[in-house]
Design an enzyme around this catalytic site. Structure first.
Site, PDB file in Angstrom:
ATOM      1  N   HIS A   1       0.828  -1.201   0.000  1.00  0.00           N
ATOM      2  CA  HIS A   1       0.000   0.000   0.000  1.00  0.00           C
ATOM      3  C   HIS A   1       0.867   1.256   0.000  1.00  0.00           C
ATOM      4  CE1 HIS A   1      -2.715   2.895   2.286  1.00  0.00           C
ATOM      5  NE2 HIS A   1      -3.452   2.580   1.247  1.00  0.00           N
TER       6      HIS A   1
ATOM      7  N   HIS B   1      -1.046  10.287  -3.209  1.00  0.00           N
ATOM      8  CA  HIS B   1      -2.313   9.775  -2.676  1.00  0.00           C
ATOM      9  C   HIS B   1      -3.485  10.727  -2.831  1.00  0.00           C
ATOM     10  CE1 HIS B   1      -5.309   8.770   0.477  1.00  0.00           C
ATOM     11  NE2 HIS B   1      -5.121   7.573  -0.023  1.00  0.00           N
TER      12      HIS B   1
HETATM   13 CA    CA Z   1      -4.962   3.932  -2.872  1.00  0.00          CA
END
Ligand code: CA
Length: 325
Positions: free
Chosen positions: A33, A75
């Protein structure tokens, strides 16, 4: 109900169940992630290289377009909580006090330093035990640069690690005159990611847009419908018509704890599997345990208790290790 639609539904349910039997035996996957974001600032090339060495199945890329349409790996649509944009371009702030990726060209973005995530208002680190904020020297980069690094490493190491790109806020991009999905799908295709067997999974929170990628942009990639709110769970039947997996928040998998502290699981994973949808849940963090005593226990709840097929994690090494056992 209209007879035609009834028959069509039966056809889909039958077909989907057949796929489900195949999918229930699939290998559990680890998705790094934002890279190895538990150890190095998220979405930096360094964080991706470190993640690669931990041998996850996929490495994640969040994508926002620059002013000149370069897909940037970051992000949020904002720059201010992971870069020093305030120091470098103090006058380029919008009326809402935020700095937007889309207001800067790729070359301008390359001038910024990337840092560990901090809270813009309090100026405190979001994860205090992680890499120190403002230290060393990290840069933003493009989707192409990251794909070339991962494909390069696949060649030099003989591994075969996939990419897991996410289209961020397509509606915001559209309002700014940009079709981010089309731009990204074209780039993926140029790098050989065209079908479900090409080691690439494409994800998005916007259901209308993900459906558009399948129906209108004719993408044959494996698609994951991210879901954030319980209301989205009711739409599983629709997701199954175009997506291959759902990506729920971990908390959506747990209904409640009973009086003895035992977990009562939600029906989400079973319902998804029945429709042939895999489940890749987010986000497993060793330093954010959501009231579970240990990370190992959290992973047990996820992979064994709820039966998910994959996990987005900030600590890919720990999850790879767990799945080996
Ligand atoms: Ca993501």
């Amino acid at each position: 109900m209209n007879k035609f639609f009834f028959l069509i539904s039966l056809f889909f349910i039958f077909n989907i169940n057949a796929q489900n039997i195949m999918k229930s035996n699939t290998k559990k996957i680890v998705i790094a992630h934002r890279g190895a974001s538990g150890y190095l600032p998220e979405h930096t090339m360094e964080s991706k290289a470190m993640a690669y060495a931990m041998k996850p199945d996929y490495i994640e890329q969040d994508i926002v377009l620059s002013k000149d349409n370069v897909p940037i790996i970051i992000h949020d649509i904002y720059l201010d909580d992971v870069t020093n944009v305030l120091e470098v371009y103090p006058k380029r702030v919008r009326n809402d006090d935020r700095f937007y990726v889309i207001d800067f060209t790729y070359n301008e973005l390359l001038q910024l330093n990337v840092t560990e995530r901090f809270d813009q208002k309090s100026n405190k680190m979001v994860f205090p035990k992680r890499f120190p904020a403002g230290k060393s020297h990290f840069r933003l980069h493009s989707l192409q640069d990251e794909i070339e690094m991962i494909q390069g490493l696949n060649k030099s190491t003989g591994n075969s690690i996939g990419i897991y790109p996410e289209i961020k806020d397509p509606e915001f991009h559209r309002k700014n005159g940009k079709d981010i999905s089309k731009i990204v799908i074209d780039i993926l295709s140029n790098y050989g990611y065209k079908t479900k067997s090409d080691n690439c999974i494409l994800q998005c929170f916007d259901a209308k847009e993900l459906k558009r990628m399948r129906m209108e942009l004719k993408s044959n990639l494996f698609l994951t419908q991210l879901i954030e709110f319980p209301k989205d769970e009711k739409l599983l039947l629709d997701y199954a018509t175009y997506a291959d997996a759902i990506g729920p928040w971990i908390k959506q998998l747990i209904k409640r704890f009973d009086e003895n502290g035992q977990i009562i699981y939600s029906d989400l994973v079973n319902d998804a599997h029945r429709l042939g949808l895999q489940v890749h849940a987010y986000t497993f963090r060793a330093d954010q345990l959501e009231n579970i005593p240990t990370f190992e226990k959290l992973l047990e709840i996820g992979f064994i208790g709820t039966g998910i097929d994959g996990a987005f994690t900030d600590h890919p090494d720990k999850v790879v290790e767990f799945l080996k056992k």
